[in-house]
Design an enzyme around this catalytic site. Structure first.
Site, PDB file in Angstrom:
ATOM      1  N   LYS A   1       4.921  -7.129 -14.268  1.00 53.22           N
ATOM      2  CA  LYS A   1       5.559  -6.724 -13.013  1.00 53.22           C
ATOM      3  C   LYS A   1       6.130  -7.946 -12.293  1.00 53.22           C
ATOM      4  O   LYS A   1       5.381  -8.718 -11.702  1.00 53.22           O
ATOM      5  CB  LYS A   1       4.550  -6.010 -12.104  1.00 53.22           C
ATOM      6  CG  LYS A   1       5.142  -5.568 -10.760  1.00 53.22           C
ATOM      7  CD  LYS A   1       4.110  -4.826  -9.927  1.00 53.22           C
ATOM      8  CE  LYS A   1       4.643  -4.497  -8.538  1.00 53.22           C
ATOM      9  NZ  LYS A   1       3.640  -3.774  -7.703  1.00 53.22           N
TER      10      LYS A   1
ATOM     11  N   LYS B   1       1.368  -9.892 -12.820  1.00 49.27           N
ATOM     12  CA  LYS B   1       2.447  -9.780 -11.837  1.00 49.27           C
ATOM     13  C   LYS B   1       2.763 -11.161 -11.288  1.00 49.27           C
ATOM     14  O   LYS B   1       1.864 -11.974 -11.071  1.00 49.27           O
ATOM     15  CB  LYS B   1       1.994  -8.830 -10.721  1.00 49.27           C
ATOM     16  CG  LYS B   1       2.948  -8.662  -9.552  1.00 49.27           C
ATOM     17  CD  LYS B   1       2.358  -7.686  -8.538  1.00 49.27           C
ATOM     18  CE  LYS B   1       3.179  -7.631  -7.259  1.00 49.27           C
ATOM     19  NZ  LYS B   1       2.585  -6.708  -6.251  1.00 49.27           N
TER      20      LYS B   1
ATOM     21  N   ASP C   1      -3.376  -3.800  -6.814  1.00 53.17           N
ATOM     22  CA  ASP C   1      -2.720  -5.090  -7.008  1.00 53.17           C
ATOM     23  C   ASP C   1      -3.591  -6.156  -6.347  1.00 53.17           C
ATOM     24  O   ASP C   1      -3.680  -6.216  -5.114  1.00 53.17           O
ATOM     25  CB  ASP C   1      -1.323  -5.092  -6.389  1.00 53.17           C
ATOM     26  CG  ASP C   1      -0.335  -4.234  -7.160  1.00 53.17           C
ATOM     27  OD1 ASP C   1      -0.766  -3.243  -7.771  1.00 53.17           O
ATOM     28  OD2 ASP C   1       0.873  -4.540  -7.136  1.00 53.17           O
TER      29      ASP C   1
END
Length: 345
Positions: free
Chosen positions: A281, A245, A182
């Site tokens: 996400k 995300k 991430d």
């Protein structure tokens, strides 16, 4: 099997809808990883988002899409398989990470699993997400489970370290065993409209990830407009992101439904143009079972039931599992348990 609710075939047991052959989120056989594409500035400049329309659409979801009783239990079990269990605190320790991994191995109390009759589903979260320092600890604790280990890298949460430092951190996390990374983008590039610089950095980070999948954190609460959010989403996807995300969870404004609509609609547009499916996400502030159902309904309506799979949709969550477990016990007993009966770590 994919979760189905509104269009669930007659005679299908509700709990069976939560079953996933691979809860760890490994891509399905037909899924092609995003190879990345050349930066198309003309496409980026065509992107526009109507904030008022997004807010009106988002406001209708919680009121129109609800599920109850056994069907709700099926959705919530599915939600667990879409979860990145996360601990990203300054006081994290190896012991805390090991306890979180133990919870990932057994996310719901066994008496609840037995009462629902879903022991054969082997419900587990998709990943455990930790700082780079704890990747080895998580990899060892999750060995043999099929649960992915995700590392937050690139000077999380602000992403303001030199690029060489951020790339080195990605490579170190991959070397330690992380199979998902991430990363955080530099928000100033978006605010300046420097799309070439953003594209080049994400492309370099994608190369540093190698076979590990890359989730790009936009920090949407700091991007000023929904159009900026949408443009940043597109540039990251063109650069090769496997997921986009919303947030680090450290911003003042984290995931919300209207911002999710901006990002999800860019995913849909990208798929229409390229044929590539990109994951989404939402992270930060998703702490209740009801809110997780709202996000799942949004994905089902905007992208289709197919997207409700771990390789295409995740929740970034630290406390969501506790409330889901309480809701599942309520399904069995009609009573809500105290939080301490479902400790996370």
């Amino acid at each position: 099997m994919e979760l189905r609710v509104v269009d669930q075939p007659a005679g299908t047991k509700p709990a069976a809808a939560a079953k996933s052959k691979d809860p760890a989120g490994s891509p399905a056989g037909s899924h092609r990883r995003n190879p990345g594409f050349p930066l198309d500035l003309d496409w980026v400049e065509r992107v526009r988002m109507n904030r008022s329309a997004l807010e009106r659409r988002a406001a209708t979801l919680p009121a129109r899409r609800t599920v109850k009783k056994d069907w709700q239990a099926a959705w919530l079990l599915k939600a667990i398989t879409l979860m990145d269990l996360t601990t990203l605190n300054s006081d994290d320790t190896p012991g805390r990470v090991e306890r979180l991994c133990a919870k990932a191995r057994h996310p719901v109390r066994q008496d609840i699993i037995d009462g629902l009759g879903v022991a054969d589903l082997e419900v587990k979260p998709a990943a455990v997400c930790v700082y780079h320092s704890f990747v080895k600890t998580a990899v060892e604790a999750l060995k043999g489970t099929g649960i992915n280990v995700a590392a937050v890298s690139t000077a999380f949460p602000h992403g303001l370290a030199p690029l060489s430092t951020r790339l080195a951190e990605i490579e170190a996390s991959v070397a330690d065993g992380a199979n998902e990374i991430d990363i955080v983008i530099e928000r100033g590039m978006v605010l300046r409209g420097d799309w070439q610089a953003l594209y080049d950095e994400v492309r370099a980070m994608r190369r540093a990830c190698g076979d590990a999948h890359i989730k790009t954190i936009l920090g949407t609460g700091e991007l000023a407009t929904q159009t900026n959010v949408a443009k940043a989403s597109l540039v990251c996807m063109l650069a090769g992101a496997d997921f986009i995300k919303t947030s680090t969870g450290k911003e003042k404004v984290n995931a919300n439904l209207q911002t999710s609509l901006s990002m999800v609609r860019m995913i849909r547009w990208f798929h229409e143009e390229t044929g590539i499916e990109i994951g989404y996400k939402p992270a930060g502030g998703i702490a209740t079972a009801k809110l997780s159902l709202d996000y799942m309904a949004l994905i089902k309506e905007e992208l289709g039931t197919h997207w409700l799979q771990p390789h295409l949709f995740r929740f970034g969550a630290s406390s969501l599992l506790t409330d889901i477990e309480r809701q599942l016990e309520h399904t069995l007993t009609g009573h809500y348990a105290a939080d301490y009966r479902m400790p996370m770590v």
